[in-house]
Each structure stands twice: as structure tokens, then as C-alpha cells.
Design an enzyme around this catalytic site. Structure first.
Site: not given
Ligand code: CMP
Ligand code: ZN
Ligand code: MG
Length: 627
Positions: A208, A212, A248-249, A355
Site C-alpha cells: 500500500h 499502488h 484511495h489508500d 483496486d
Molecule cells: P486495498 O488496496 O486497500 O483494497 C483492496 C484489497 O484487496 C487490498 O487492500 C487487499 O487487502 C486485497 N487484495 C488485493 N489483492 C489481493 C490478493 N492478490 N490477495 C489477497 N488480497 C488481495
Molecule cells: Zn488499494
Molecule cells: Mg484500501
């Protein structure tokens, strides 16, 4: 009759005879005709059969019947009015009930219960992508969508050209339209972008981080262009999409919402455990813009500012993965309706899809992103261990099944999301393409009205005639509706997702092999320890039972049982004896072996300290020996 009228709607709905009561109430106020009697019996039948759709139709029939009677004038108008109001309130209650049913995520969850999905992965999917808080209050659907021509003109051109020219200052130049349209002060934009970068780098997260953020922003941009959805969105909405993706993050801590809640962090307290991080991302980004030199939205009109903010909040909050299944279900339901798709919901889906889009990218990228995320999860696991907390799913670096979890993630989360995304885009964009193709422009380019109603000339021109020219004056990229190929977009994505899944399947086999070898090694070392212990115990028992008078101690068999069961970690009964979270964990000395086991109920790893159990068993044994 009066009693029924004043009865709270909820109790009427909860009651098993709501339909018959409703019909009775209405018919008592009006006249019990043959029609209404017939309605009465069929309504009850439908209720029992659970055909909600047909019940709706019947109710409509009843109301129409009443209207006819009213028209004929053979009815007490006051009674009739009250009954109609009552009927309306019942309908509303049924609607709420139906909405609740639709938002219920149990259906999706039951898919996860398949035996093909490892317990750990199932547990992770259920705990991460659903919300236990129950029904989320839905925003009223009837958000006004009217946009005045003035707004459209004010909107102008911004996003589509944001990335294509270079500036002497920061590698970006801004076309005149951008500056004129939103009047985003360029120095403010630069200061804001720099501050965003600082915030994204604050916790040095492997996943994050600012890359990203850039990746998701670029993906949102890609989706908008390649699905043609940009032609459906206004400039302000496009700006909202890009802005939401960029922030967004923001200031992500590298830990999950659940970690914040468990550790009672300041943000969890601030946001009452609800979408903790997502609330922070928006709030902190908006706080930046409170500073004059970072206020990139300073020149938006009050209405535009408010609308953009409302969209951004909704989109970023919808990136909270615990709302995933509800979001998917609500959108699927929307697609089945005749009405158009809610803009904010469609936009939220785009951001959510972007995302979680790395499984839809090349294996090299996807693998790197996954490993970066796993490292972030493991770091959280390290923190959890240090705090004596139970490991969150996928956070234990020693036992997480990465490949298996990715197969589950793709099967249950990514594929359904992208399938819904492409279906939604089809429903929205196909009519625009058809409409545009009717107008005889070279690139569907003759200004015309689309299904959203009146649009400005400038807006129409952008929608239909949009061409991107590289800054070097080279290649021309056509981004008109005519070039939109949703089928290719969908097939391409699905192919990549499938290919990535196959790669994970190969790795999952290896993972399984490694796991089996590990298990065997553990078993072997466990057996040899057990054998040693039993030997040791036997010799102690022999010494004790022979005693001074040489008689056998009657407690021998009990002692053996205690020792054996306390060291057999795979024994189900024994797992109850192991503590799930052990605050003393970090006090363990090196000599104490820590062995992990999985809770047979929830798949959570359990920490059992073999040596501690052995010490306990030995103490018990000695106590027994001394008796
Ligand atoms: P975030 O980017 O905050 O929001 C989307 C979420 O999906 C991300 O955080 C992770 O927690 C989850 N995520 C994204 N990619 C994967 C992955 N390959 N495996 C498991 N969780 C994922
Ligand atoms: Zn994200
Ligand atoms: Mg997020």
C-alpha cells in the site's frame, strides 16, 4: 379495522398474514367485491409460495381496483384514502424487507464452503470480504442526476489529457482546457501531489504505497477509456474517479481494518470501527486540501465541490473489502432492473475492480504485487505475534498458503467482480454505442443527445469526437465510442485471469508438497520427542513404582495418558487445551519449542508450546507419583 390501520408496519410485515390482512383492511374500507376476494386468496398463495415479484403485481392490482372504485364514486373517500396510505406503507415495508434479503450475502458465502477451498482460505475470504455489522443503510436511489448545461460547460476537458503532455516543471504539462475548465491551480496540484506521495510513503509499506495508488489510478483511467464508460460520465464525474483512485489508500498503515479494531487504534476509535482505513484515506486527503497551497479544488463551484466530494466519499468507502459481497449483490440486482444504473454505484464498482486488478495483469506484475501484499500481511502477523494476538488470516509467514489463497481470491472475488464490471459496462455503454452509430458521424461524432438527456455541445463533442494526439505530434489514438470493443476487453481480461490462476495452481501443487514434507518432518520430530519422553517417563515411573517396598504404583497408566495427550498436537481434544492467543508468547525461551496447529473449527493457527505442556505434564506426573 382501525386497529389494523394503526398497527406498526413492521409488525404487520413480520406477521405471517400480512397480505390477507392488507386485503381485508382495504376491502373493509371499500366494498368486498368478487375481484378483491379473488385477490385475497391468490395473495396468500403467493405469499406462501414466496413469489415476491407476483405479490408486488397483485398489490398493484388491488390499488388499481381501489382507484377504479374511487372513480366510480361508490366509496367513502376518507376510508379509502386511509387504506391506500396504509397499503403504501406496507409496500414500503415489503420493499425494505426485500432489499434486506437482496443484501444478504449468505448465498455467496455458501459457495466458499466448498471442500475444494482450504479451510484457511475459506476463513480468510469470509472474514475479509463480508461485514458482520448486518445491513448497511442504503443511500436513497433517487439521487438527482440532473446536470445543467452550465455545469457541463464548466466541466470542460480535464482528465483525458492530463497525462499526455510534459511540463518543464514536473514532467507534466496541462492543456489550456484543463486550466480553464476547472481552474485547478497548477502549483497547488504539484504541492498536493507531493503531499500525497509523502503520505503514501509514511509507513514504508511493501504494497500500500504510492505505486499502488498510481497503479489503481492508471487502471481506472484504462477502464474508463476501454469500456467507453467515459462517454457516459460527465467531466466532473471523471475527475471524481481519478481523484478518488489517487487518494484511495492515502496514509495506509500497512495493517488491516481488523488489526486497527483489535488493537483499538486511534483511527478505529475515531471511526467507530467502521471502514476505519477508508474513512481515514478520504478524510486525511481532504484535510490536505484545507491548506490553501494544496487546495486543488478551490475553483470548483459550491455545487460541483459538494457533488465531487459525495462521489469520492462513496467510491473510497466502497473499497472497504468487507462490503465486497454486498456491493456485488446490489449491483447484480441493479443490472436485472429495467432502470438505468446508478452513477455512483457504477463508479464505485470501477474503483473497486481497479483496486483488485493485478490478477488481471501479466503474471510478472501480478506475482510481484501478490508477494508485496503477502509481505505486508506477514509484517502485520509479526506485529500480532509480538502483541500476543492471534494471527489474522494470511498473516502467519510460516504457514500461509499463498498460492491456495490466490486461487480462492481469483475464484471468489476477482472473477465475479470483473464479470460484473464488464456486464455493467455493457448495459451502460451498448445503448450509447447504438445511439451514436445511428448518428452519421465519422467516429460516431455528430453531436446528439444521449440517453442521459441534454448535454452541451462541448460535452457532446468530447464524447463523440475525442481523439488523443501524442505530444510529439505522432500517433493518433482514437478514443471514440466507435473504437470501444467490450468483447475484446472482457475476453482479454478473463484470459489473463485464467492464465494467472493456472500458474497459481502449479505453485499450489508445489506448496502442497512442501507442506507435506514439513508435516512429515514435524511428525518425525514429534514422534522422536514423544518416544524420548515416554522413555524418560517410563524410567521415572519404574524408579517411583518400585519404591522402597518394591510395589507397583497404581497411577502409572494415568501418568502416561497425561504425557501422551499433552504432547500430541494433532489430537483434536488437545487443541482445546492450547491457547489461541498467548500473551506470554514472546517470553518463551529459545529452548522452548513452539509448534503450531490449526483450530479444527475456524482454521486459525493455534500456538501450542510443546515444552510448556511437557513441563506441565511432568509436574502433574510428579504430583501423582507423590500421592
Ligand atoms: P486495498 O488496496 O486497500 O483494497 C483492496 C484489497 O484487496 C487490498 O487492500 C487487499 O487487502 C486485497 N487484495 C488485493 N489483492 C489481493 C490478493 N492478490 N490477495 C489477497 N488480497 C488481495
Ligand atoms: Zn488499494
Ligand atoms: Mg484500501
Amino acid at each position: 379495522m382501525r386497529k389494523e390501520l394503526v398497527q406498526p408496519v413492521s409488525s404487520v410485515v413480520a406477521g405471517s398474514h400480512v397480505w390477507i390482512r392488507l386485503v381485508r383492511t382495504i376491502t373493509m374500507g371499500a366494498r368486498a367485491t368478487e375481484t378483491t376476494r379473488e385477490l385475497e386468496s391468490t395473495s396468500v398463495k403467493y405469499q406462501i409460495g414466496g413469489h415476491a415479484e407476483k405479490m408486488w403485481q397483485r398489490l398493484k392490482g388491488i390499488l388499481r381496483c381501489l382507484v377504479k372504485q374511487l372513480e366510480k364514486g361508490d366509496i367513502n373517500v376518507v376510508d379509502l384514502k386511509k387504506n391506500i396510505e396504509y397499503a403504501a406503507s406496507v409496500l414500503e415495508a415489503v420493499y425494505i424487507d426485500e432489499t434486506r434479503r437482496l443484501l444478504d450475502t449468505e448465498d455467496e458465502l455458501s459457495d466458499i464452503q466448498s471442500d475444494s477451498v482450504p479451510l484457511e482460505v475459506r476463513d480468510w475470504l469470509a472474514s475479509t470480504f463480508t461485514r458482520e455489522m448486518g445491513i448497511v443503510k442504503r443511500r436513497p436511489e433517487e439521487k438527482p442526476k440532473f446536470r445543467s448545461i452550465v455545469h457541463a460547460v464548466q466541466a470542460g476537458i480535464f482528465v483525458e489529457r492530463m497525462y499526455r503532455r510534459t511540463s518543464s516543471m514536473v514532467g507534466l504539462a496541462y492543456p489550456a482546457e484543463v486550466i480553464v475548465t476547472f481552474k485547478i491551480p497548477v502549483p497547488n496540484l504539484i504541492t498536493f501531489a507531493e503531499a500525497l506521495e509523502v503520505g503514501y510513503s509514511k509507513y514504508k509499506n511493501p504494497y500500500h504505497n504510492l505505486i499502488h495508488a498510481a497503479d489503481v489510478t492508471q487502471t481506472v483511467h484504462y477502464i474508463m477509456i476501454h469500456t467507453g464508460i467515459m462517454h457516459w460520465l460527465t467531466e466532473l464525474e471523471i475527475l471524481a474517479m481519478i481523484f478518488a483512485a489517487a487518494i484511495h489508500d492515502y496514509e495506509h498503515t500497512g495493517t488491516t481494518n481488523n488489526f486497527h479494531i483489535q488493537t483499538r487504534s486511534d483511527v478505529a476509535i475515531l471511526y467507530n470501527d467502521r471502514s476505519v482505513l477508508e474513512n481515514h484515506h478520504v478524510s486525511a486527503a481532504y484535510r490536505l486540501m484545507q491548506e490553501e497551497e494544496m487546495n486543488i479544488l478551490a475553483n470548483l463551484t459550491k455545487d460541483d465541490w459538494r457533488e465531487l466530494r459525495s462521489l469520492v466519499i462513496e467510491m473510497v468507502l466502497s473499497t472497504d473489502m468487507s462490503g465486497h459481497f454486498q456491493q456485488i449483490k446490489t449491483m447484480r440486482h441493479t443490472l436485472q432492473q429495467a432502470e438505468g444504473v446508478d452513477k455512483a454505484k457504477a463508479m464505485s464498482l470501477i474503483l473497486h475492480a481497479a483496486d483488485i486488478s493485478h490478477p488481471a495483469k501479466s503474471w510478472e506484475l501480478h506475482y510481484r504485487w501478490t508477494m508485496a501484499l503477502m509481505e505486508e500481511f506477514f509484517r502485520q502477523g509479526d506485529k500480532e505475534a509480538a502483541l500476543g494476538l492471534q494471527f489474522s488470516p494470511l498473516c502467519d509467514r510460516k504457514s500461509t498458503l499463498v498460492a491456495q489463497s490466490q486461487i480462492g481470491f481469483i475464484d471468489f472475488i476477482v472473477e465475479p467482480t470483473f464479470s460484473l464490471l464488464t456486464d455493467s459496462m455493457e448495459k451502460i455503454v451498448m445503448p450509447l454505442i447504438e445511439e451514436a452509430s445511428k448518428s452519421e458521424s465519422p467516429a460516431f461524432g455528430t453531436p446528439g443527445q444521449n440517453s442521459l438527456g441534454a448535454v452541451s455541445n462541448a460535452e457532446t463533442q468530447r464524447r463523440h469526437n475525442f481523439k488523443t494526439t501524442a505530444s510529439d505530434g505522432g500517433t493518433h489514438t482514437e478514443n471514440s465510442l466507435a473504437t470501444v470493443d467490450l468483447t475484446s476487453f472482457k475476453n482479454n481480461l478473463m484470459q489473463i485471469i485464467q492464465a494467472n490462476k493456472e500458474r497459481w495452481k502449479e505453485l499450489a501443487e508445489e506448496e502442497e508438497l512442501v507442506r507435506n514434507v514439513d508435516e512429515q518432518e514435524k511428525d518425525q520430530s514429534r514422534n522422536s520427542t514423544d518416544a524420548q519422553l515416554q522413555e524418560e517417563t517410563r524410567s521415572i515411573q519404574n524408579e517411583s513404582s518400585q519404591g522402597s517396598d518394591g510395589t507397583t504404583c497404581p497411577t502409572r497408566s494415568i501418568v502416561l495418558q497425561v504425557v501422551t495427550s499433552d504432547t500430541s498436537l494433532s489430537d483434536e481434544s488437545n487443541s482445546e487445551k492450547c491457547t489461541n492467543s498467548d500473551p506470554n508468547q514472546k517470553d518463551l525461551t529459545d529452548a522452548q519449542q513452539e509448534t503450531q496447529n490449526t483450530d479444527p473449527l475456524n482454521g486459525e493457527p493455534i500456538h501450542c508450546k510443546k515444552s510448556e505442556d511437557i513441563v506441565k505434564a511432568t509436574e502433574q506426573k510428579q504430583a501423582l507419583v507423590h500421592n
